[in-house]
Design an enzyme around this catalytic site. Structure first.
Site, PDB file in Angstrom:
ATOM      1  N   HIS A   1      -4.298  -2.090  -6.306  1.00 32.56           N
ATOM      2  CA  HIS A   1      -3.598  -0.844  -6.569  1.00 32.56           C
ATOM      3  C   HIS A   1      -4.667   0.185  -6.921  1.00 32.56           C
ATOM      4  O   HIS A   1      -5.566  -0.099  -7.700  1.00 32.56           O
ATOM      5  CB  HIS A   1      -2.659  -0.981  -7.762  1.00 32.56           C
ATOM      6  CG  HIS A   1      -1.545  -1.951  -7.550  1.00 32.56           C
ATOM      7  ND1 HIS A   1      -0.658  -1.853  -6.508  1.00 32.56           N
ATOM      8  CD2 HIS A   1      -1.154  -3.027  -8.259  1.00 32.56           C
ATOM      9  CE1 HIS A   1       0.228  -2.822  -6.586  1.00 32.56           C
ATOM     10  NE2 HIS A   1      -0.053  -3.560  -7.635  1.00 32.56           N
TER      11      HIS A   1
ATOM     12  N   ASP B   1       0.820  -1.228   0.000  1.00 34.08           N
ATOM     13  CA  ASP B   1       0.000   0.000   0.000  1.00 34.08           C
ATOM     14  C   ASP B   1       0.846   1.268   0.000  1.00 34.08           C
ATOM     15  O   ASP B   1       0.430   2.305   0.518  1.00 34.08           O
ATOM     16  CB  ASP B   1      -0.949   0.032   1.223  1.00 34.08           C
ATOM     17  CG  ASP B   1      -1.731  -1.261   1.357  1.00 34.08           C
ATOM     18  OD1 ASP B   1      -2.253  -1.730   0.338  1.00 34.08           O
ATOM     19  OD2 ASP B   1      -1.802  -1.802   2.468  1.00 34.08           O
TER      20      ASP B   1
HETATM   21  P1  GDP Z   1      -0.270   0.141  -3.875  1.00 34.08           P
HETATM   22  O1  GDP Z   1      -0.834  -1.211  -3.679  1.00 34.08           O
HETATM   23  O2  GDP Z   1       1.148   0.266  -3.450  1.00 34.08           O
HETATM   24  O3  GDP Z   1      -0.511   0.649  -5.270  1.00 34.08           O
HETATM   25  O4  GDP Z   1      -1.042   1.129  -2.912  1.00 34.08           O
HETATM   26  P2  GDP Z   1      -2.637   1.292  -2.776  1.00 34.08           P
HETATM   27  O5  GDP Z   1      -3.190   1.740  -4.047  1.00 34.08           O
HETATM   28  O6  GDP Z   1      -3.211   0.097  -2.127  1.00 34.08           O
HETATM   29  O7  GDP Z   1      -2.678   2.427  -1.658  1.00 34.08           O
HETATM   30  C1  GDP Z   1      -2.233   3.671  -1.857  1.00 34.08           C
HETATM   31  C2  GDP Z   1      -3.379   4.628  -1.598  1.00 34.08           C
HETATM   32  O8  GDP Z   1      -2.862   5.929  -1.451  1.00 34.08           O
HETATM   33  C3  GDP Z   1      -4.366   4.731  -2.748  1.00 34.08           C
HETATM   34  O9  GDP Z   1      -5.632   5.012  -2.233  1.00 34.08           O
HETATM   35  C4  GDP Z   1      -3.847   5.897  -3.571  1.00 34.08           C
HETATM   36  O10 GDP Z   1      -4.861   6.554  -4.317  1.00 34.08           O
HETATM   37  C5  GDP Z   1      -3.338   6.786  -2.500  1.00 34.08           C
HETATM   38  N1  GDP Z   1      -2.176   7.604  -2.834  1.00 34.08           N
HETATM   39  C6  GDP Z   1      -1.099   7.289  -3.607  1.00 34.08           C
HETATM   40  N2  GDP Z   1      -0.187   8.301  -3.566  1.00 34.08           N
HETATM   41  C7  GDP Z   1      -0.702   9.244  -2.733  1.00 34.08           C
HETATM   42  C8  GDP Z   1      -0.223  10.496  -2.235  1.00 34.08           C
HETATM   43  O11 GDP Z   1       0.870  10.941  -2.537  1.00 34.08           O
HETATM   44  N3  GDP Z   1      -1.039  11.165  -1.361  1.00 34.08           N
HETATM   45  C9  GDP Z   1      -2.249  10.698  -0.974  1.00 34.08           C
HETATM   46  N4  GDP Z   1      -2.966  11.436  -0.114  1.00 34.08           N
HETATM   47  N5  GDP Z   1      -2.731   9.527  -1.415  1.00 34.08           N
HETATM   48  C10 GDP Z   1      -1.956   8.819  -2.274  1.00 34.08           C
END
Ligand code: GDP
Length: 422
Positions: free
Chosen positions: A40, A12
């Protein structure tokens, strides 16, 4: 050029957003590990997309997406996900599936649940998607692969053999229930018809793209601290999250991977059971959860918040061979009076370590923190590094210094555009 995007924490970290951003110029995005047990999230002008098995390049026309050999794929879940994307106007014709990827079948999910129940108070808190049992069958050589779906004549015997071998093994939930093999066979015909046009032999396909110099992104699932070998075993996933596995899980030589982007949040979160040395007190954890929207993309489970753990991040960056860092979610820290970073662990008998020990010793580790001043600005409209508050820049630089990897990208919001070159 082949680039791997790998999480340096417990998953995440925001890998999906990075892959989506870089996929604009990529010929292929390949998921190299895991299955439908995590998601993701990508936010575009068309809204929020949560991808479970389909690689994040799918939101860019012209980018082909391969579910790699290193994955365990839930066929019914994949078809539902593709249908959902199509319903939102996303062209999925470039989504391909390696014929060597293993299938997650109903008995894997049942076994997952049975194993969790059998663990009693010692649960791993798996997502119950059948991932561990599917990988176990792969290793035990009783798995069924995507390409087997096309072998109409051989599939019944293969399934019966797989089911029979499972039946011969002791343990809760291993033998398929009565009628389950027949049900899978009936479904398999529909899976085969729907997936046949997407099934490919990954090696020649990626090999020719690589040799002709096309951009290939390898998308990891979860983070290094959930790696089967090097994470917090047994609180890990059943595959390798590291870039060391990326080429293998995709179908490329190990030396093809030249760029490894280690993705890390500026704080830390965990979901499910297992150690979390830099877990924060409830007030801070609540802040991170609410402002960072820290709820699982697949399960909706609330994530527990904590401080950036430089001990784990440096270890993860080293093991995965990160050539650069992408630091995400800086915006979530805006407004905090002070921010902590875990720089070492105090261990029994007055020892201090800057390397994560194995689990039985980790339980005794006490985090050593340094404290940095916060900032109070809204970062949402900032698009260049020089507009960031000085304390935010300092924090990013400190994360790079402690991790021993240069930062190249900084993310300051969920939207695609909220990404700064560093
Ligand atoms: P992944 O599995 O590594 O792709 O991560 P996830 O998608 O499960 O979780 C990351 C969450 O953080 C998602 O809801 C994204 O939309 C959100 N996100 C990603 N980058 C940022 C950021 O820089 N700031 C904020 N506030 N949210 C972010």
């Amino acid at each position: 050029m082949v680039t791997a995007v790998v999480g340096l924490q417990l998953g995440d970290e925001g890998k999906g957003k990075k892959v989506d951003a870089l996929a604009e110029s990529a010929a292929y995005v390949v998921r190299y590990n895991g299955g439908a047990n995590a998601g993701h999230t990508v936010v575009t002008g068309q809204g929020k997309f949560v991808l479970h098995q389909v690689p994040c390049g799918v939101l860019h026309a012209g980018c082909r997406c391969l579910l790699g050999t290193g994955m365990v794929v839930d066929p019914a879940g994949l078809l539902a996900e593709l249908a959902g994307l199509e319903a939102r106007g996303v062209d999925t014709s470039g989504v391909l599936l390696s014929d060597r990827a293993h299938l997650v079948l109903p008995w894997h999910k049942e076994q997952d649940a049975a194993l969790e129940a059998a663990r009693g108070a010692e649960k791993l808190d798996t997502t119950l998607r059948g991932i561990g049992p599917a990988y176990a069958d792969k290793a035990a050589r009783v798995g069924v692969r995507a390409g087997d779906l096309l072998d109409t004549a051989g599939l019944p015997a293969k399934l019966a053999a797989a089911a029979g071998l499972r039946g011969g093994l002791a343990g809760a939930g291993r033998a398929p229930a009565a009628g389950q093999v027949e049900a899978v066979l009936a479904a398999a015909a529909a899976w085969a018809a729907a997936l046949a046009p997407r099934l490919v032999d990954a090696v020649p396909l990626l090999g020719s793209a690589w040799r002709s110099g096309q951009e290939i992104m390898l998308e990891g699932q979860l983070g290094l601290m959930r790696d089967l070998d090097w994470g917090y075993y047994p609180y890990v996933t059943s595959s390798n999250a590291s870039a060391a596995y990326a080429a293998c899980g995709a179908g490329l030589p190990a030396t093809a991977v030249r760029r490894v982007i280690g993705v890390t949040k500026a704080y830390n979160t965990a979901v499910g059971a297992g150690p979390f040395p830099s877990q924060a007190e409830p007030e801070i954890a609540g802040w991170l959860r609410e402002r960072g929207e820290e709820y699982g993309a697949t399960t909706g489970r609330a994530r527990v918040g904590g401080w950036f753990d430089a001990v784990a991040a440096r270890y993860a960056a080293y093991l995965t061979g990160a050539t650069e860092l992408a630091v995400t979610k800086i915006d979530v820290l805006s407004g905090m009076p002070e921010i902590r970073i875990c720089v070492a662990y105090d261990m029994p008998e007055g020892r201090t370590t800057d390397n994560p020990p194995a689990l039985h010793q980790l339980a005794k580790a006490q985090p050593v923190y340094e404290t940095w001043p916060g900032w109070d600005a809204d970062l949402s409209q900032i698009r260049t590094r020089n507009k960031l508050p000085a304390n935010a820049v300092r924090l990013v630089e400190r994360i790079a210094e402690l991790t021993e990897v240069p930062v190249r990208l900084v993310s300051i919001g969920p939207h695609r555009a909220a990404l700064l070159e560093w």
